[in-house]
Design a protein around this motif. Structure first.
Motif: not given
Length: 206
Positions: A179-204
Motif C-alpha cells: 500500500r506504499t505509494p511508488i513502492l507498491r508497483w515494485a511489490a506487485y511486480g515482484a509478487a507476479g514474478g514469483v508466481v510466474l517463476a514457480w511454474f519454471g521452478v517446478l519444471v526444473i
C-alpha cells in the motif's frame, strides 16, 4: 429504507418514514467511519437548511451531493436500496446497491492492493505497470537462474527448497509495502514474478 436527518443526527426510516432509528455502526454494521460521516453530513445539512431555507445555493448543492454519495455508500454496505430524502430540497432519490460481483471485486482490491489515493490524484497506470513488468522479469530470471544452478550442481529437491526459502523471505516485505505509494508497483511486480517463476521452478525441479 430511507436516509434522512432528525435534528442534527442521521437516521434510517422504514417506508413512509416510520420507525426512524439513529444511525448506529454497532446495530447496523456499517462501520464507525461511515456512521461518523453520516452524522457529520447531518449536522452540516441541518445548519444549511436553517440558513438557506431551501434557497438552492451553492452550500445546499454541496449538501445534496454529499448526501447522495453517502446514500450510495450505505446502499453498498447494507446491500439494499436506500431512499435518500434531501434535507434541503425535500426531493427523494432512490440509490440502488452495486452488483454483487462489483462489490466483491471492490472489496478484494481494497484488501489486497489497499485503498485508493487521495481524491483527485490520478493513478500512474502506465508508469506503474511498466515498473511492475520490469521487476517481474528480474524476479523470474533470478529465481530460475537460482533453481537451475541448484538443480545442476545438486538435485531438483534442493532447487525446490531454495525457491521456497526465497519466496518465504520476500513475501512479508511485499505484503508490508503493497500500500506504499511508488513502492507498491515494485511489490506487485515482484509478487507476479514469483508466481510466474514457480511454474519454471517446478519444471526444473522435476
Amino acid at each position: 429504507m430511507e436516509l434522512r436527518i432528525r435534528g442534527e443526527r442521521a437516521v434510517l426510516a422504514g417506508p413512509g418514514g416510520e420507525h426512524a432509528r439513529e444511525v448506529d455502526p454497532h446495530k447496523l454494521a456499517i462501520g464507525a467511519e461511515l456512521a461518523q460521516a453520516l452524522h457529520e453530513w447531518a449536522r452540516v445539512a441541518s445548519a444549511v437548511s436553517a440558513d438557506s431555507a431551501g434557497s438552492g445555493g451553492e452550500a445546499a448543492a454541496v449538501v445534496s451531493q454529499r448526501g447522495r454519495q453517502l446514500a450510495g455508500r450505505l446502499a453498498s454496505v447494507m446491500g439494499t436500496a436506500v431512499r435518500f430524502v434531501d434535507p434541503v430540497t425535500g426531493a427523494d432519490t432512490v440509490v440502488e446497491p452495486p452488483p454483487r460481483a462489483a462489490k466483491a471485486a471492490h472489496r478484494f482490491v481494497r484488501t489486497v492492493l489497499g485503498p485508493p489515493g487521495p481524491p483527485g490524484e490520478p493513478t500512474p497506470w502506465l508508469t506503474g505497470l511498466t515498473v511492475s513488468a520490469f521487476i517481474a522479469a528480474v524476479v523470474v530470471v533470478a529465481m530460475l537462474a537460482l533453481a537451475t544452478s541448484l538443480a545442476r550442481e545438486t538435485n531438483g529437491w534442493l532447487a525446490l527448497v531454495g525457491s521456497v526459502i526465497v519466496t518465504a523471505g520476500i513475501a512479508p516485505s511485499l505484503w508490508l509495502i503493497r500500500r506504499t505509494p511508488i513502492l507498491r508497483w515494485a511489490a506487485y511486480g515482484a509478487a507476479g514474478g514469483v508466481v510466474l517463476a514457480w511454474f519454471g521452478v517446478l519444471v526444473i525441479a522435476f
